[in-house]
Design a protein around this motif. Structure first.
Motif, PDB file in Angstrom:
ATOM      1  N   UNK A  41       0.831  -1.203   0.000  1.00 56.75           N
ATOM      2  CA  UNK A  41       0.000   0.000   0.000  1.00 56.75           C
ATOM      3  C   UNK A  41       0.867   1.256   0.000  1.00 56.75           C
ATOM      4  N   UNK A  42       1.959   1.228   0.753  1.00 51.46           N
ATOM      5  CA  UNK A  42       2.821   2.410   0.793  1.00 51.46           C
ATOM      6  C   UNK A  42       3.493   2.673  -0.550  1.00 51.46           C
ATOM      7  N   UNK A  43       3.650   1.636  -1.355  1.00 50.00           N
ATOM      8  CA  UNK A  43       4.276   1.792  -2.669  1.00 50.00           C
ATOM      9  C   UNK A  43       3.242   2.103  -3.750  1.00 50.00           C
ATOM     10  N   UNK A  44       2.092   1.443  -3.696  1.00 49.95           N
ATOM     11  CA  UNK A  44       1.127   1.480  -4.796  1.00 49.95           C
ATOM     12  C   UNK A  44       0.078   2.587  -4.638  1.00 49.95           C
ATOM     13  N   UNK A  45      -0.364   2.862  -3.417  1.00 48.67           N
ATOM     14  CA  UNK A  45      -1.450   3.831  -3.229  1.00 48.67           C
ATOM     15  C   UNK A  45      -1.153   5.222  -3.765  1.00 48.67           C
ATOM     16  N   UNK A  46       0.071   5.758  -3.624  1.00 52.62           N
ATOM     17  CA  UNK A  46       0.308   7.087  -4.210  1.00 52.62           C
ATOM     18  C   UNK A  46       0.082   7.141  -5.720  1.00 52.62           C
ATOM     19  N   UNK A  47       0.301   6.031  -6.398  1.00 52.18           N
ATOM     20  CA  UNK A  47       0.055   5.977  -7.840  1.00 52.18           C
ATOM     21  C   UNK A  47      -1.430   5.756  -8.139  1.00 52.18           C
ATOM     22  N   UNK A  48      -2.113   4.946  -7.332  1.00 54.12           N
ATOM     23  CA  UNK A  48      -3.520   4.631  -7.586  1.00 54.12           C
ATOM     24  C   UNK A  48      -4.479   5.740  -7.160  1.00 54.12           C
ATOM     25  N   UNK A  49      -4.123   6.523  -6.157  1.00 54.90           N
ATOM     26  CA  UNK A  49      -5.054   7.525  -5.620  1.00 54.90           C
ATOM     27  C   UNK A  49      -5.553   8.533  -6.659  1.00 54.90           C
ATOM     28  N   UNK A  50      -4.703   9.084  -7.533  1.00 52.73           N
ATOM     29  CA  UNK A  50      -5.248  10.005  -8.549  1.00 52.73           C
ATOM     30  C   UNK A  50      -6.269   9.341  -9.478  1.00 52.73           C
ATOM     31  N   UNK A  51      -6.063   8.082  -9.794  1.00 47.77           N
ATOM     32  CA  UNK A  51      -7.026   7.374 -10.638  1.00 47.77           C
ATOM     33  C   UNK A  51      -8.334   7.142  -9.891  1.00 47.77           C
ATOM     34  N   UNK A  52      -8.249   6.875  -8.607  1.00 49.80           N
ATOM     35  CA  UNK A  52      -9.458   6.657  -7.806  1.00 49.80           C
ATOM     36  C   UNK A  52     -10.250   7.946  -7.625  1.00 49.80           C
ATOM     37  N   UNK A  53      -9.580   9.095  -7.662  1.00 48.80           N
ATOM     38  CA  UNK A  53     -10.290  10.371  -7.566  1.00 48.80           C
ATOM     39  C   UNK A  53     -11.036  10.685  -8.844  1.00 48.80           C
ATOM     40  N   UNK A  54     -10.477  10.269  -9.980  1.00 49.33           N
ATOM     41  CA  UNK A  54     -11.078  10.583 -11.280  1.00 49.33           C
ATOM     42  C   UNK A  54     -12.139   9.565 -11.681  1.00 49.33           C
ATOM     43  N   UNK A  55     -11.869   8.282 -11.451  1.00 48.25           N
ATOM     44  CA  UNK A  55     -12.749   7.206 -11.920  1.00 48.25           C
ATOM     45  C   UNK A  55     -13.567   6.679 -10.743  1.00 48.25           C
ATOM     46  N   UNK A  56     -14.882   6.904 -10.768  1.00 50.01           N
ATOM     47  CA  UNK A  56     -15.707   6.378  -9.672  1.00 50.01           C
ATOM     48  C   UNK A  56     -15.901   4.869  -9.805  1.00 50.01           C
TER      49      UNK A  56
END
Length: 87
Positions: A41-56
């Motif tokens: 999570x510490x490695x992957x979440x910073x990359x996934x979070x912008x996508x999760x904000x854009x794509x519901x």
């Protein structure tokens, strides 16, 4: 230049596997709370979070991880072209 190119591609591939494993861990209760899950999570979440904000999420399905993987693959393809200029 071949060594740097190989290293970059291996790191991108390793990161793709980290994303896939992190996504699959959501299917198992408590897996993301384990030490491995927290590390991923510490490695992957910073990359996934912008996508999760854009794509519901679509109902119960979150496709942001899939879009993130496709985007990373496009970036990898761009690196192939970029490294091709330096040959």
């Amino acid at each position: 230049m071949g060594l740097v190119e190989e290293l970059v591609f291996r790191l991108v591939s390793l990161y793709q596997w980290a994303i896939i494993i992190y996504i699959l861990m959501s299917w198992f209760p408590g897996a993301r709370e384990s030490s491995i899950g927290q590390f991923l999570a510490s490695i992957v979440k910073p990359y996934l979070d912008p996508f999760r904000k854009i794509i519901p999420p679509l109902g119960m399905i979150d496709i942001s991880g899939l879009v993130a993987l496709i985007t990373l693959q496009f970036a990898r393809s761009g690196l192939v072209v970029l490294f091709g200029f330096f040959r």
